[in-house]
Design a protein around this motif. Structure first.
Motif, PDB file in Angstrom:
ATOM      1  N   LEU A   7      44.549  47.375  35.735  1.00  0.00           N
ATOM      2  CA  LEU A   7      44.329  47.521  37.163  1.00  0.00           C
ATOM      3  C   LEU A   7      42.790  47.017  37.416  1.00  0.00           C
ATOM      4  O   LEU A   7      42.503  46.598  38.665  1.00  0.00           O
ATOM      5  N   LEU A   8      41.913  46.932  36.386  1.00  0.00           N
ATOM      6  CA  LEU A   8      40.615  46.321  36.648  1.00  0.00           C
ATOM      7  C   LEU A   8      40.545  44.785  36.627  1.00  0.00           C
ATOM      8  O   LEU A   8      41.515  44.218  36.183  1.00  0.00           O
ATOM      9  N   PRO A   9      39.439  44.275  37.449  1.00  0.00           N
ATOM     10  CA  PRO A   9      39.461  42.897  37.223  1.00  0.00           C
ATOM     11  C   PRO A   9      39.431  42.238  35.779  1.00  0.00           C
ATOM     12  O   PRO A   9      38.614  42.885  35.218  1.00  0.00           O
ATOM     13  N   PRO A  10      40.308  41.320  35.570  1.00  0.00           N
ATOM     14  CA  PRO A  10      40.066  40.659  34.158  1.00  0.00           C
ATOM     15  C   PRO A  10      38.651  40.021  34.028  1.00  0.00           C
ATOM     16  O   PRO A  10      38.191  39.557  34.910  1.00  0.00           O
ATOM     17  N   ALA A  11      38.118  40.208  32.799  1.00  0.00           N
ATOM     18  CA  ALA A  11      37.020  39.728  32.479  1.00  0.00           C
ATOM     19  C   ALA A  11      37.135  37.746  32.529  1.00  0.00           C
ATOM     20  O   ALA A  11      38.524  37.536  32.295  1.00  0.00           O
ATOM     21  N   VAL A  12      36.166  37.214  32.702  1.00  0.00           N
ATOM     22  CA  VAL A  12      36.334  35.656  32.697  1.00  0.00           C
ATOM     23  C   VAL A  12      35.516  35.106  31.965  1.00  0.00           C
ATOM     24  O   VAL A  12      34.314  35.292  32.065  1.00  0.00           O
ATOM     25  N   ASP A  13      36.257  34.169  31.153  1.00  0.00           N
ATOM     26  CA  ASP A  13      35.309  33.522  29.988  1.00  0.00           C
ATOM     27  C   ASP A  13      34.193  32.613  30.770  1.00  0.00           C
ATOM     28  O   ASP A  13      34.584  31.850  31.697  1.00  0.00           O
ATOM     29  N   PRO A  14      33.071  32.498  30.548  1.00  0.00           N
ATOM     30  CA  PRO A  14      32.001  32.205  30.920  1.00  0.00           C
ATOM     31  C   PRO A  14      32.235  30.458  30.943  1.00  0.00           C
ATOM     32  O   PRO A  14      31.784  29.722  31.940  1.00  0.00           O
ATOM     33  N   ARG A  15      32.763  30.004  29.909  1.00  0.00           N
ATOM     34  CA  ARG A  15      33.148  28.472  29.817  1.00  0.00           C
ATOM     35  C   ARG A  15      34.286  27.969  30.856  1.00  0.00           C
ATOM     36  O   ARG A  15      34.146  26.956  31.381  1.00  0.00           O
ATOM     37  N   ALA A  74      39.210  32.182  41.503  1.00  0.00           N
ATOM     38  CA  ALA A  74      40.100  31.095  40.938  1.00  0.00           C
ATOM     39  C   ALA A  74      40.282  31.321  39.361  1.00  0.00           C
ATOM     40  O   ALA A  74      41.586  30.977  38.951  1.00  0.00           O
ATOM     41  N   ALA A  75      39.462  31.880  38.652  1.00  0.00           N
ATOM     42  CA  ALA A  75      39.755  32.047  37.341  1.00  0.00           C
ATOM     43  C   ALA A  75      40.702  32.990  36.826  1.00  0.00           C
ATOM     44  O   ALA A  75      41.429  33.331  35.818  1.00  0.00           O
ATOM     45  N   ARG A  76      40.825  34.187  37.879  1.00  0.00           N
ATOM     46  CA  ARG A  76      41.653  35.267  37.912  1.00  0.00           C
ATOM     47  C   ARG A  76      43.148  34.993  38.184  1.00  0.00           C
ATOM     48  O   ARG A  76      43.357  34.059  39.191  1.00  0.00           O
ATOM     49  N   PRO A  77      44.155  35.838  38.006  1.00  0.00           N
ATOM     50  CA  PRO A  77      45.481  35.796  38.285  1.00  0.00           C
ATOM     51  C   PRO A  77      45.470  35.682  39.873  1.00  0.00           C
ATOM     52  O   PRO A  77      44.745  36.642  40.790  1.00  0.00           O
ATOM     53  N   ALA A  78      46.156  35.107  40.618  1.00  0.00           N
ATOM     54  CA  ALA A  78      46.502  34.826  42.169  1.00  0.00           C
ATOM     55  C   ALA A  78      47.024  36.199  42.628  1.00  0.00           C
ATOM     56  O   ALA A  78      46.902  36.648  43.661  1.00  0.00           O
ATOM     57  N   HIS A  79      48.125  36.690  41.704  1.00  0.00           N
ATOM     58  CA  HIS A  79      49.067  37.656  42.186  1.00  0.00           C
ATOM     59  C   HIS A  79      49.033  38.786  41.072  1.00  0.00           C
ATOM     60  O   HIS A  79      49.874  38.850  40.464  1.00  0.00           O
ATOM     61  N   PRO A  80      48.094  39.551  40.772  1.00  0.00           N
ATOM     62  CA  PRO A  80      47.953  40.319  39.560  1.00  0.00           C
ATOM     63  C   PRO A  80      48.942  41.781  39.984  1.00  0.00           C
ATOM     64  O   PRO A  80      48.471  42.720  40.547  1.00  0.00           O
ATOM     65  N   ARG A  81      50.080  41.499  39.730  1.00  0.00           N
ATOM     66  CA  ARG A  81      51.155  42.455  40.105  1.00  0.00           C
ATOM     67  C   ARG A  81      51.006  43.741  39.022  1.00  0.00           C
ATOM     68  O   ARG A  81      51.426  43.457  37.664  1.00  0.00           O
ATOM     69  N   VAL A  82      50.946  44.974  39.472  1.00  0.00           N
ATOM     70  CA  VAL A  82      51.141  46.142  38.592  1.00  0.00           C
ATOM     71  C   VAL A  82      52.111  47.126  39.092  1.00  0.00           C
ATOM     72  O   VAL A  82      51.765  47.703  40.117  1.00  0.00           O
ATOM     73  N   PRO A  83      53.413  47.245  38.937  1.00  0.00           N
ATOM     74  CA  PRO A  83      54.181  47.856  39.731  1.00  0.00           C
ATOM     75  C   PRO A  83      54.334  49.204  39.797  1.00  0.00           C
ATOM     76  O   PRO A  83      54.692  49.917  40.550  1.00  0.00           O
ATOM     77  N   ASP A  84      53.640  49.909  38.655  1.00  0.00           N
ATOM     78  CA  ASP A  84      53.662  51.401  38.515  1.00  0.00           C
ATOM     79  C   ASP A  84      52.444  52.006  38.924  1.00  0.00           C
ATOM     80  O   ASP A  84      52.065  53.025  38.152  1.00  0.00           O
ATOM     81  N   ILE A  85      51.694  51.589  39.970  1.00  0.00           N
ATOM     82  CA  ILE A  85      50.341  51.920  40.318  1.00  0.00           C
ATOM     83  C   ILE A  85      50.762  53.567  40.842  1.00  0.00           C
ATOM     84  O   ILE A  85      51.788  53.766  41.688  1.00  0.00           O
ATOM     85  N   THR A  86      50.048  54.544  40.306  1.00  0.00           N
ATOM     86  CA  THR A  86      50.371  55.876  40.950  1.00  0.00           C
ATOM     87  C   THR A  86      49.639  56.255  41.978  1.00  0.00           C
ATOM     88  O   THR A  86      48.687  55.503  42.520  1.00  0.00           O
ATOM     89  N   ARG A  87      49.730  57.326  42.652  1.00  0.00           N
ATOM     90  CA  ARG A  87      49.267  57.789  44.108  1.00  0.00           C
ATOM     91  C   ARG A  87      47.744  58.066  43.793  1.00  0.00           C
ATOM     92  O   ARG A  87      47.130  57.432  44.681  1.00  0.00           O
ATOM     93  N   ASP A  88      47.505  58.662  42.781  1.00  0.00           N
ATOM     94  CA  ASP A  88      45.836  58.676  42.354  1.00  0.00           C
ATOM     95  C   ASP A  88      45.187  57.072  42.031  1.00  0.00           C
ATOM     96  O   ASP A  88      43.983  57.064  42.711  1.00  0.00           O
ATOM     97  N   LEU A 110      45.677  42.616  44.328  1.00  0.00           N
ATOM     98  CA  LEU A 110      46.293  43.702  43.479  1.00  0.00           C
ATOM     99  C   LEU A 110      47.312  44.429  44.079  1.00  0.00           C
ATOM    100  O   LEU A 110      48.344  44.364  43.918  1.00  0.00           O
ATOM    101  N   LEU A 111      46.839  44.908  45.455  1.00  0.00           N
ATOM    102  CA  LEU A 111      47.453  46.033  46.126  1.00  0.00           C
ATOM    103  C   LEU A 111      48.544  44.829  46.796  1.00  0.00           C
ATOM    104  O   LEU A 111      49.818  45.448  47.005  1.00  0.00           O
ATOM    105  N   HIS A 112      48.257  43.940  47.450  1.00  0.00           N
ATOM    106  CA  HIS A 112      49.146  43.017  48.225  1.00  0.00           C
ATOM    107  C   HIS A 112      50.534  42.622  47.085  1.00  0.00           C
ATOM    108  O   HIS A 112      51.491  42.332  47.421  1.00  0.00           O
ATOM    109  N   ALA A 113      50.095  42.336  46.087  1.00  0.00           N
ATOM    110  CA  ALA A 113      51.294  41.930  44.923  1.00  0.00           C
ATOM    111  C   ALA A 113      51.991  43.021  44.349  1.00  0.00           C
ATOM    112  O   ALA A 113      52.995  42.845  43.929  1.00  0.00           O
ATOM    113  N   SER A 114      51.410  44.194  44.586  1.00  0.00           N
ATOM    114  CA  SER A 114      52.083  45.503  43.849  1.00  0.00           C
ATOM    115  C   SER A 114      52.752  46.549  44.694  1.00  0.00           C
ATOM    116  O   SER A 114      53.531  47.384  44.387  1.00  0.00           O
ATOM    117  N   ILE A 115      52.299  46.442  45.947  1.00  0.00           N
ATOM    118  CA  ILE A 115      52.581  47.593  46.952  1.00  0.00           C
ATOM    119  C   ILE A 115      53.335  46.638  48.247  1.00  0.00           C
ATOM    120  O   ILE A 115      52.785  45.930  48.796  1.00  0.00           O
TER     121      ILE A 115
END
Length: 151
Positions: A7-15, A74-88, A110-115
């Motif tokens: 659920l966290l933003p993925p790290a991006v390789d500096p290169r 741009a380096a991160r996924p356009a649609h980072p889908r995580v389908p099992d996000i809990t209420r908390d 993340l929310l737009h892709a998952s909810i």
């Protein structure tokens, strides 16, 4: 609350960030000079990143965000889908968005892709009267309660 790594933003390789930064600048220059190569460069950029940027995104890339933020997005996924996000987890993400977390753009994608709720950003930033000043858990419940109309 701590969020799961997916659920966290993925790290991006500096290169990778540097390469995208350079390419964004090149495309911006192509547009500024009226080059006919700009459209092809944007198409290639989108193919490389998985996003769907348009001329408008490159015409003035610093208007809404810094060049570094654009490259990071741009380096991160356009649609980072995580389908099992809990209420908390959803409540925590909403809290982070509402309080202006530096990674708000990632969390919104993340929310737009998952909810399935079609107006999540409005629900958070412009909630209906009965949810104004509601805690994040109430907004999470509203988002999770949405059901698309069956046709």
């Amino acid at each position: 609350m701590d969020l799961r790594p997916e659920l966290l933003p993925p790290a991006v390789d500096p290169r990778r960030l540097d390469a995208l930064h350079t390419e964004i600048g090149r495309i911006t220059d192509l547009l500024a000079t009226g080059s006919t190569d700009a459209e092809a460069a944007i198409t290639a950029f989108n193919a490389d990143t998985g996003h769907a940027y348009t001329v408008r995104d490159f015409a003035d890339p610093c208007a809404a965000r810094s060049l570094t933020d654009f490259a990071t997005e741009a380096a991160r996924p356009a649609h980072p889908r995580v389908p099992d996000i809990t209420r908390d987890e959803l409540a925590e993400i909403i809290h982070r968005i509402a309080t202006g977390d530096r990674e708000t753009d990632h969390y919104l994608r993340l929310l737009h892709a998952s909810i399935p709720h079609p107006h999540l950003a409005d629900l958070i930033f412009h909630p209906p009267a009965h949810l104004r000043d509601a805690p994040p858990h109430a907004l999470a419940d509203a988002a999770l309660a949405y059901r698309p109309i069956a046709l």
